[in-house]
Write an enzyme that holds these catalytic residues in place. Structure first.
Site, PDB file in Angstrom:
ATOM      1  N   CYS A 168       3.123  -4.866   6.894  1.00  8.71           N
ATOM      2  CA  CYS A 168       2.764  -4.609   5.505  1.00  8.71           C
ATOM      3  C   CYS A 168       3.927  -3.993   4.735  1.00  8.71           C
ATOM      4  CB  CYS A 168       1.548  -3.689   5.442  1.00  8.71           C
ATOM      5  SG  CYS A 168       0.034  -4.465   6.080  1.00  8.71           S
ATOM      6  N   HIS A 179       0.825  -1.210   0.000  1.00  8.24           N
ATOM      7  CA  HIS A 179       0.000   0.000   0.000  1.00  8.24           C
ATOM      8  C   HIS A 179       0.859   1.260   0.000  1.00  8.24           C
ATOM      9  CE1 HIS A 179       0.876   0.743   4.286  1.00  8.24           C
ATOM     10  NE2 HIS A 179       0.700  -0.554   4.473  1.00  8.24           N
TER      11      HIS A 179
END
Length: 224
Positions: free
Chosen positions: A200, A184
């Site tokens: 992440c 992301h």
């Protein structure tokens, strides 16, 4: 499978410029007070322009200060030897790079921020979902580790300029199940090249928009 690469300048790996050694300790006085010259960009102007502000998306996306762009971590086409087929995303957390495998022994390389030790995902997954301006909900593990920071968002945060997932997200699934790991964007561009996230893979917002446009749902992702 053919993947087109269209960028504003040739992206052959350019020579790295010298990077100044950061001074230790806390800074309590401004650069002007200390008589220091302003930082200058270490990347070519055309490369810096690729990370300019974007005002044509759903929400405004700030540009990245050219002086903060590290040559190794800007988007560029590099020679890359792998057995993975074109279209595969390969993440190398140790080197802080994400590769989109291209044809002809090359890959499009992006700089990334990765998870802290012990929080990383490793193995093979697939892009099970793609989302523009995604909602964000911290995991129960994140809330347990840092309740003051994450507890208030237990019911989630809507997508937007202040959302930590940034403008785009690729959701990693394994065996049909959400791994809870994502690739992301970020509201903290200065963290690219570091290990600070809760597992992440974060990218500069301009880079995740580029990757998002190139990687279809179902694509293979390998995290070494």
């Amino acid at each position: 499978m053919t993947i087109a690469v269209s960028l504003s300048m040739p992206l052959r790996l350019f020579a790295l410029a010298g990077i100044a050694v950061a001074l230790g300790g806390c800074v309590t006085r401004s650069e002007a007070e200390l008589g220091l010259a302003p930082l200058t960009s270490t990347v070519a102007p055309a490369v810096a322009a690729r990370y300019a502000a974007i005002d044509t998306d759903k929400y405004p996306i700030p540009g990245v200060d050219p002086s903060e762009l590290q040559p190794a971590y800007v988007r560029q086409l590099v020679a890359y030897k792998t057995n993975e087929p074109p279209g595969t995303v390969v993440v190398d957390p140790r080197q802080r790079f994400l590769y989109l495998v291209m044809e002809g022994g090359e890959a499009l390389r992006y700089g990334v921020g990765v998870g802290k030790a012990g929080l990383e995902f490793t193995g093979t997954a697939n892009v099970g979902r793609k989302a523009a301006w995604p909602n964000w909900t911290p995991t129960q593990g994140m809330i347990a580790r840092e309740p003051q920071r994450y507890g208030k968002w237990a019911k989630g945060m809507s997508g937007g300029a202040n959302n930590p997932l940034g403008p785009r997200a690729l959701y990693l699934f394994k065996d049909g199940k959400d791994t809870l790991y994502r690739i992301h964007g970020t509201t903290e561009p200065e963290t690219i090249g570091t290990a600070v996230s809760s597992g992440c893979i974060r990218m500069l917002n301009q880079d995740i928009i580029d990757l998002y446009s190139r990687v279809p749902k179902g694509s293979k992702v390998v995290v070494k």
